[in-house]
Design an enzyme around this catalytic site. Structure first.
Site, PDB file in Angstrom:
ATOM      1  N   PHE A   1      -7.618   7.655   3.720  1.00 65.12           N
ATOM      2  CA  PHE A   1      -8.499   6.714   4.348  1.00 65.12           C
ATOM      3  C   PHE A   1     -10.031   7.267   4.466  1.00 65.12           C
ATOM      4  CE2 PHE A   1     -10.468   5.128   8.178  1.00 65.12           C
ATOM      5  CZ  PHE A   1     -10.012   3.785   8.166  1.00 65.12           C
TER       6      PHE A   1
ATOM      7  N   GLY B   1       0.738  -1.211   0.073  1.00 67.15           N
ATOM      8  CA  GLY B   1       0.030   0.038  -0.009  1.00 67.15           C
ATOM      9  C   GLY B   1       0.940   1.220   0.091  1.00 67.15           C
ATOM     10  N   ALA B   2       2.010   1.354  -0.954  1.00 65.74           N
ATOM     11  CA  ALA B   2       2.813   2.380  -0.839  1.00 65.74           C
ATOM     12  C   ALA B   2       2.376   3.637  -1.804  1.00 65.74           C
ATOM     13  CB  ALA B   2       4.135   1.893  -1.403  1.00 65.74           C
TER      14      ALA B   2
ATOM     15  N   SER C   1      -4.376  -0.180  14.202  1.00 65.28           N
ATOM     16  CA  SER C   1      -5.236   0.852  14.605  1.00 65.28           C
ATOM     17  C   SER C   1      -5.429   1.047  16.101  1.00 65.28           C
ATOM     18  CB  SER C   1      -6.451   0.976  13.725  1.00 65.28           C
ATOM     19  OG  SER C   1      -7.101   2.088  13.772  1.00 65.28           O
TER      20      SER C   1
ATOM     21  N   ASN D   1       1.163  -2.653   5.604  1.00 64.03           N
ATOM     22  CA  ASN D   1       0.219  -1.370   5.630  1.00 64.03           C
ATOM     23  C   ASN D   1      -0.949  -1.521   4.805  1.00 64.03           C
ATOM     24  OD1 ASN D   1       0.040   1.615   5.720  1.00 64.03           O
ATOM     25  ND2 ASN D   1       0.110   1.156   3.652  1.00 64.03           N
TER      26      ASN D   1
ATOM     27  N   GLY E   1      -4.126   6.621  15.648  1.00 60.63           N
ATOM     28  CA  GLY E   1      -5.347   7.039  15.733  1.00 60.63           C
ATOM     29  C   GLY E   1      -5.787   7.783  14.481  1.00 60.63           C
TER      30      GLY E   1
ATOM     31  N   TYR F   1     -14.669  -3.002  10.430  1.00 61.46           N
ATOM     32  CA  TYR F   1     -13.335  -2.457  10.421  1.00 61.46           C
ATOM     33  C   TYR F   1     -12.563  -2.753  11.741  1.00 61.46           C
ATOM     34  CZ  TYR F   1      -9.536   0.728  10.011  1.00 61.46           C
ATOM     35  OH  TYR F   1      -8.120   1.151  10.066  1.00 61.46           O
TER      36      TYR F   1
ATOM     37  N   GLY G   1      -0.848   7.727   1.433  1.00 62.51           N
ATOM     38  CA  GLY G   1      -0.921   7.700   2.809  1.00 62.51           C
ATOM     39  C   GLY G   1       0.288   7.308   3.569  1.00 62.51           C
TER      40      GLY G   1
END
Ligand code: NDP
Ligand code: 8X3
Length: 254
Positions: A192, A11-12, A142, A89, A186, A155, A15
Site C-alpha cells: 500500500f 485485488g488478489a 479503512s 478489496n 488501520g 483517499y 497484500g
C-alpha cells in the site's frame, strides 16, 4: 472454519486480497481472483492448487474499466458464477498532498478504483446472490473511512464512500438473504505505502518504522470470520488497528 462455496476476491495479486485468497483456500473455498497483474494471480493460484487443491478462475482486469468489470464478473463460467462471498478489496492511495496542490490524476485513480470499481463489482455480482437468496458482500474499508488526516482528503473520502455504500447496500438488500459487511483496517504493512509513494521504498518503510503494524493475514482472519458466521448473523463492521495505533495519525514508535 469451513467455506464450501465460491469466493471472489478483487485485488488478489498482493497484500490483503492475496491473504484473503490464502485464507479462503485453506478453508476449502473455490476462488475467483481478479487484478491487473496476471503473473501474480497465476503464481498464487498454482500454489493454492498444490497446497489445498483449490480450484481458481482468474480474471485479469482493471477495476476502473466499467465494461470489463460488469461483463466479466457477471458472466463467470459454471460454478464460479455462483459467487457466495464477494470481497471488495482492490484499492489504493496516491500521495499525501494537500488538496490545493494535489495530483488530479491520482484523485481520479483513487475514486475510480476504490469507489466506482467497488460499485461495478457489486453491481455485477449481487443480482445472482439475490436470485439464489444468499450471498455476502464484504468490503475492505479503512480507519480512513472513520477519520480524516492532513493530505488524505481524497483517499479518506473514498473510504468514507465505502462506508456509505456498505450501509446503503445493506438497506437495499434487506429481505434478500444477502449479507453486507465492512472490515476496516488501520496500518497494515503491504504494498500500500509503496504504491502511495510511487515506488519510494524509503518513504514507505518509514510509515511502519519503530512500530509493529498489522500484517495482511490479520485482516484475512477477520474477513474469514465474518464470512463464516451463521446465515442469520450479519457482522456490520469491524475496525482493526495495530496495538501501536490509537488513531489514523497517533501511533506509538519505539
Ligand atoms: P496492496 O497495494 O498490497 O494491494 C492492492 C491490490 O489492489 C493489488 O492486488 C492490486 O492489484 C489491486 N488493485 C489496485 N488498483 C487496481 C486496479 N485499478 N484494478 C485492479 N486491481 C487493482 O494494498 P493493500 O492490500 O494494503 O490494499 C487492499 C485494500 O485495503 C485497499 O482497498 C486499501 O485501501 C485497503 N486498506 C489498506 C490498508 C493498509 O494499511 N495497507 C489500511 C486500510 C485499508 P494489481 O496492481 O495487480 O492490479
Ligand atoms: C490505509 C491506512 O491510515 O493510511 O487505509 O489511511 S491509512
Amino acid at each position: 472454519m469451513k467455506i464450501t462455496g465460491t469466493v471472489l476476491v478483487t485485488g488478489a495479486s498482493a497484500g490483503i486480497g492475496e491473504a484473503c485468497a490464502r485464507a479462503f483456500a485453506a478453508a476449502g473455498a473455490r476462488l475467483v481472483l481478479t487484478a491487473r497483474r496476471e503473473d501474480r494471480l497465476r503464481a498464487l493460484a498454482d500454489e493454492l492448487r498444490v497446497e489445498h487443491g483449490t480450484e481458481s478462475h482468474l480474471v485479469t482486469l482493471d477495476m476502473r474499466d466499467r465494461e470489463a468489470v460488469l461483463s466479466m464478473l457477471s458472466s463467470l463460467p459454471g460454478e464460479f458464477g455462483a459467487v457466495d462471498v464477494l470481497v471488495n478489496n482492490a484499492g489504493l492511495g496516491r500521495g499525501l498532498d494537500k488538496v490545493q496542490t494535489g495530483d488530479v490524476d491520482g484523485w481520479d485513480e483513487m475514486v475510480d478504483t476504490n469507489v466506482k470499481g467497488l460499485l461495478y463489482a457489486t453491481r455485477a455480482v449481487t443480482p445472482g446472490m439475490v436470485e439464489r437468496g444468499r450471498g455476502h458482500v464484504i468490503n475492505i474499508g479503512s480507519v480512513a473511512g472513520h477519520e480524516v488526516y492532513p493530505g488524505g482528503a481524497v483517499y479518506c473520502a473514498t473510504k468514507h464512500a465505502v462506508g456509505a455504500i456498505t450501509r446503503g447496500l445493506r438497506m437495499d438488500l434487506l429481505g434478500t438473504g444477502v449479507r453486507v459487511s465492512t472490515v476496516d483496517p488501520g496500518m497494515v504493512e503491504t504494498e500500500f505505502s509503496v504504491v502511495r509513494f510511487a515506488g519510494d521504498r524509503e518513504r514507505a518503510d518509514a510509515v511502519y518504522r519503530g512500530l509493529t503494524p498489522l500484517v495482511a493475514a490479520d485482516i484475512a482472519d477477520a474477513v474469514l470470520w465474518v464470512a463464516s458466521r451463521p446465515a442469520h448473523v450479519n457482522i456490520d463492521e469491524i475496525i482493526i488497528k495495530p496495538t501501536d495505533q490509537a488513531s489514523a495519525t497517533l501511533v506509538n514508535r519505539s
